[in-house]
Design an enzyme around this catalytic site. Structure first.
Site, short mmCIF file in Angstrom:
data_model
loop_
_atom_site.label_atom_id
_atom_site.label_comp_id
_atom_site.label_asym_id
_atom_site.label_seq_id
_atom_site.Cartn_x
_atom_site.Cartn_y
_atom_site.Cartn_z
N ARG A 284 43.77 -35.74 -5.50
CA ARG A 284 42.65 -34.87 -5.84
C ARG A 284 41.51 -35.72 -6.38
O ARG A 284 41.74 -36.65 -7.18
CB ARG A 284 43.06 -33.84 -6.92
CG ARG A 284 43.85 -32.66 -6.39
CD ARG A 284 43.00 -31.82 -5.44
NE ARG A 284 43.71 -30.71 -4.84
CZ ARG A 284 44.32 -30.75 -3.66
NH1 ARG A 284 44.32 -31.87 -2.95
NH2 ARG A 284 44.92 -29.68 -3.18
N GLU A 313 33.78 -30.88 -3.23
CA GLU A 313 33.96 -30.99 -1.78
C GLU A 313 33.16 -29.91 -1.07
O GLU A 313 33.30 -28.73 -1.44
CB GLU A 313 35.45 -30.87 -1.43
CG GLU A 313 36.22 -32.08 -1.95
CD GLU A 313 37.70 -32.09 -1.57
OE1 GLU A 313 38.15 -31.14 -0.90
OE2 GLU A 313 38.40 -33.03 -1.96
N HIS A 331 38.92 -34.73 3.33
CA HIS A 331 40.13 -34.02 2.92
C HIS A 331 41.01 -33.69 4.13
O HIS A 331 41.29 -32.53 4.43
CB HIS A 331 39.77 -32.73 2.15
CG HIS A 331 40.88 -32.26 1.25
ND1 HIS A 331 40.65 -31.61 0.06
CD2 HIS A 331 42.23 -32.32 1.37
CE1 HIS A 331 41.81 -31.29 -0.50
NE2 HIS A 331 42.78 -31.71 0.29
N GLY A 333 44.11 -35.07 4.62
CA GLY A 333 45.51 -35.45 4.41
C GLY A 333 46.51 -34.52 5.07
O GLY A 333 47.51 -34.96 5.66
N1 LIG Z 1 44.76 -34.90 0.73
C1 LIG Z 1 45.53 -33.90 1.12
O1 LIG Z 1 45.23 -33.23 2.08
C2 LIG Z 1 46.80 -33.63 0.39
C3 LIG Z 1 47.93 -33.18 1.08
C4 LIG Z 1 49.09 -32.92 0.36
C5 LIG Z 1 49.10 -33.10 -1.01
N2 LIG Z 1 47.97 -33.48 -1.62
C6 LIG Z 1 47.94 -33.68 -3.07
O2 LIG Z 1 48.80 -34.75 -3.37
C7 LIG Z 1 49.34 -34.57 -4.67
C8 LIG Z 1 50.85 -34.75 -4.61
O3 LIG Z 1 51.44 -33.77 -3.78
P1 LIG Z 1 53.03 -33.67 -3.71
O4 LIG Z 1 53.35 -32.70 -2.65
O5 LIG Z 1 53.62 -34.99 -3.66
O6 LIG Z 1 53.32 -33.00 -5.12
P2 LIG Z 1 54.61 -33.19 -6.01
O7 LIG Z 1 54.55 -32.13 -7.02
O8 LIG Z 1 55.81 -33.30 -5.15
O9 LIG Z 1 54.39 -34.59 -6.72
C9 LIG Z 1 53.50 -34.79 -7.77
C10 LIG Z 1 54.13 -35.79 -8.70
O10 LIG Z 1 53.18 -36.14 -9.68
C11 LIG Z 1 53.88 -36.35 -10.89
N3 LIG Z 1 52.98 -36.30 -12.03
C12 LIG Z 1 52.58 -35.21 -12.74
N4 LIG Z 1 51.79 -35.60 -13.74
C13 LIG Z 1 51.69 -36.95 -13.65
C14 LIG Z 1 51.02 -37.91 -14.41
N5 LIG Z 1 50.27 -37.59 -15.47
N6 LIG Z 1 51.14 -39.21 -14.04
C15 LIG Z 1 51.88 -39.56 -12.98
N7 LIG Z 1 52.56 -38.67 -12.22
C16 LIG Z 1 52.45 -37.40 -12.56
C17 LIG Z 1 54.92 -35.26 -10.89
O11 LIG Z 1 55.99 -35.58 -11.75
C18 LIG Z 1 55.34 -35.26 -9.45
O12 LIG Z 1 56.47 -36.08 -9.24
C19 LIG Z 1 48.87 -33.20 -5.11
O13 LIG Z 1 47.70 -33.35 -5.88
C20 LIG Z 1 48.51 -32.51 -3.84
O14 LIG Z 1 47.58 -31.51 -4.04
C21 LIG Z 1 46.82 -33.77 -0.97
O1 LIG Z 2 47.12 -29.83 -1.63
C1 LIG Z 2 47.21 -29.82 -0.42
O2 LIG Z 2 48.12 -29.25 0.21
C2 LIG Z 2 46.22 -30.60 0.37
O3 LIG Z 2 45.18 -31.01 -0.42
C3 LIG Z 2 45.78 -29.94 1.60
O4 LIG Z 2 44.66 -29.13 1.39
P1 LIG Z 2 44.09 -28.31 2.63
O5 LIG Z 2 45.06 -27.20 2.88
O6 LIG Z 2 42.79 -27.78 2.18
O7 LIG Z 2 44.01 -29.23 3.77
#
Ligand SMILES: NC(=O)c1ccc[n+]([C@@H]2O[C@H](COP(=O)([O-])OP(=O)(O)OC[C@H]3O[C@@H](n4cnc5c(N)ncnc54)[C@H](O)[C@@H]3O)[C@@H](O)[C@H]2O)c1
Ligand SMILES: O=C(O)[C@H](O)COP(=O)(O)O
Length: 595
Positions: A284, A313, A331, A333
């Protein structure tokens, strides 16, 4: 002295919601439309169900076709993208569910504008930082997400950014397209043997770590909540935040945006990094102080950054995006064909399930109950709500219900029994008959707190086989008077206890009296002097009133002494019939309770 029928049925509580369960609240919209009671009185616009009798789901951002089709089998689906916040607020009062991705802010105003109709928000993805969870919970609105289907896509994008950044792919591509051939300018750095710090070792973080190891990188991770054995299994060392950022050549961010992670990379933390560090962010935008990153890039502390996410965004006039050492994607991912189909199906199933009243395995603001646990807990969930409903109807009023003690009798150890669901349903049973609040699994704890209702949970560890999760549930309300004195325990608390028999909830104890009546329909509790013919007398009065008796059970302290008769009835007896029961000379007190 027998209680008069009118005082017995005038329970000094508001018209009861009786048999409405959480499931009913969330299930068929026709049930909502015809229901004269409960939280649905907040629903001002039943008229939309007149045609088709289906719930309405607003899909506010592009969702994979398979998910939309799945939704259409169950609901009227309104796909309206790019709504302004005002347009969303205007539309929402006509919707039972809302599906969004990361581009829509589901603010408190959205919940307030829904007039109580919005029952579920589905986030087609992982991050729920765009949904005001506190407001959702206060409004009893379930929030579900699709936490698994885009994990690999996000990890792959993280790796794509990592490798592209190291080899200047984006910059070199732009320069070639601009007619240049700058082979010396775009010399990159190698990944093999370099240290990658994965910040947030959850689903995406661990997949990134696995792939980075495959590229020959030395991977360390920081995550205060991740289990060490999971890290060990992948060959990753979990380290402190400071160690991670100080020893990394590359940092990849994978934590959620929370108050604790907000701007966690800032001037102070950049200053602790190795000079020339490279940063990837597919988590994020808000976890980085973007102005501080520009300063760190300008100072050469950070050599390069590859960013998929931004504080705002799309970013506007962003120095960061324009920086020559920054690679940016909009964005993307989660944006693979495969992930989007998967996410769409995952969220559509979760939303439809929630609208049908099923408990969601991906609930964000309610207990998540795995399917197998849920199926064994299901009859106890019904029992819990009914006991709460019965107990509160036994209160005479006056001082108010403030303190409730729940005892779970179980042969299972505390770690083997998740009682959050049961507590929520007891709370629902306790509060709904005495308030206008709509209580469900989502807002039960919040509503209890708001009303100053304390619910203490105790375990009674029983010998025997732990095959069944529970033997009994006992609900006690202290410091109140009861309109049925026999419901008071020796210590003066209203006490009801129940068990599940053949999958059906039964009331098995009232005060100190053992009874056995299935908790279906309604119940008459009657204390009398134990003597022959009582069952017949009460039975014939009920049959004269055309009230069908489903169950009768007598609990007594000793033959010919006091006894409590519990009578299950399918139909509501008239005041006249109840009055006649009260006038039987041996009847000392009685109460009619709607379940
Ligand atoms: N760019 C994209 O399109 C995209 C896609 C998928 C996920 N994401 C983002 O990626 C991130 C991770 O997603 P995920 O599915 O792995 O989630 P998840 O909940 O499986 O993993 C997140 C991890 O972060 C850890 N965490 C929480 N607070 C923390 C801190 N202060 N320091 C370090 N670690 C900490 C948690 O313990 C957990 O293990 C989320 O922010 C999600 O929104 C972005
Ligand atoms: O948190 C998520 O799942 C990702 O950031 C994906 O976001 P989006 O659905 O807007 O692509």
């Amino acid at each position: 002295m027998a209680a008069s029928a009118s005082s017995a049925i005038n329970l000094s509580i508001k018209p009861s919601h009786t048999s409405l369960s959480w499931k009913t609240h969330l299930s068929s919209t026709s049930a909502l439309a015809v229901s004269p009671i409960s939280g649905h009185r907040q629903y001002p616009r039943f008229v939309i169900y007149a045609v088709g009798d289906k719930p309405t789901v607003l899909v506010a951002e592009k969702l994979g076709e398979a998910g939309v089709n799945l939704l259409k089998e169950f609901a009227d689906v309104d796909c309206s993208y790019n709504l302004t916040p005002e347009e969303l607020c205007n539309k929402i009062s006509l919707c039972d569910a809302l599906i969004v991705r990361s581009g829509t802010k589901v603010s408190r105003e959205v919940f307030e504008s829904s007039g109580g109709r919005l029952k579920v928000v589905g986030r087609a993805g992982v991050g729920i930082d765009n949904v005001d969870l506190a407001a959702a919970t206060e409004h009893g609105c379930l929030v579900v997400n699709a936490p698994t289907a885009n994990t690999v896509a996000a990890a792959e994008h993280g790796i794509a950014l990592l490798t592209a950044m190291a080899r200047n792919v984006a910059q070199a591509d732009a320069s070639v397209k601009a007619g240049k051939w700058l082979r010396n300018k775009y010399v990159g750095v190698s990944l093999v043997g370099k240290t990658l710090a994965v910040m947030g070792f959850g689903k995406v973080g661990s997949e990134v770590a696995r792939r980075a190891k495959g590229l020959g990188m030395h991977v360390i991770a920081h995550d205060p909540y991740a289990p060490a054995d999971r890290a060990r299994a992948i060959g990753v060392e979990l380290v402190s935040f400071d160690k991670a950022i100080a020893s990394a050549d590359f940092i990849s961010l994978h934590m959620p945006l929370t108050p604790a992670t907000n701007k966690v990379l800032n001037d102070e933390t950049f200053a602790k990094m190795k000079k020339g560090v490279r940063i990837v962010n597919v988590a994020r935008g808000g976890v980085i102080d973007e102005d501080a990153l520009v300063r760190a890039l300008d100072a050469g502390i950070v050599a390069q950054a590859a960013l998929d996410v931004f504080t705002m965004e799309p970013p506007k006039d962003s120095k960061l995006v324009q920086h020559e050492n920054v690679t940016a994607t909009p964005h993307l991912g989660a944006s693979t064909m495969e992930a989007q189909e998967g996410v769409a199906i995952e969220i559509a199933e979760a939303v439809v399930g929630a609208l049908k009243g099923e408990l969601a395995a991906t609930a964000v603001n309610a207990p998540m109950v795995p399917a197998e646990v849920l199926s064994e807990l299901k009859p106890f969930v019904a029992l819990a709500e009914k006991l709460g409903r019965l107990a509160v109807q036994l209160v005479a009023g006056g001082s108010g219900v403030k303190s409730v003690k729940v005892t779970y009798g179980s042969a299972r150890g505390p770690d083997d029994l998740d009682t959050r669901l049961l507590r929520a349903m007891i709370t629902k049973g306790l509060i709904e008959p005495i308030s206008s609040s709509f209580v469900n699994l989502v807002n039960a704890d919040f509503t209890a707190k708001q009303r100053g209702l304390r619910i203490a949970e105790l375990r009674s560890l029983l010998n025997g086989s732990p095959e069944s999760p529970l033997e009994f549930i006992q609900v006690q309300i202290s410091s109140v008077e009861s309109k049925f004195a026999s419901a008071l325990s020796d210590s003066g608390e209203i006490r009801v206890e129940g068990r599940v028999k053949d999958g059906i909830p039964h009331l098995t104890k009232v005060g100190s009296f053992e009874v056995d009546v299935s908790l279906e329909g309604s119940i008459i509790l009657c204390r009398q002097v134990d003597q022959p013919g009582m069952i017949g007398k009460v039975g014939s009065i009920l049959s004269e009133g055309n009230v069908n008796v489903s169950f009768m059970s007598v609990g007594r302290v000793a033959p010919r002494k006091h006894a409590v008769m519990a009578i299950g009835v399918d139909d509501q007896p008239s005041k006249e019939i109840l009055k006649r029961i009260g006038e039987i000379p041996a009847v000392e007190e009685f109460v009619y309770l709607k379940i």
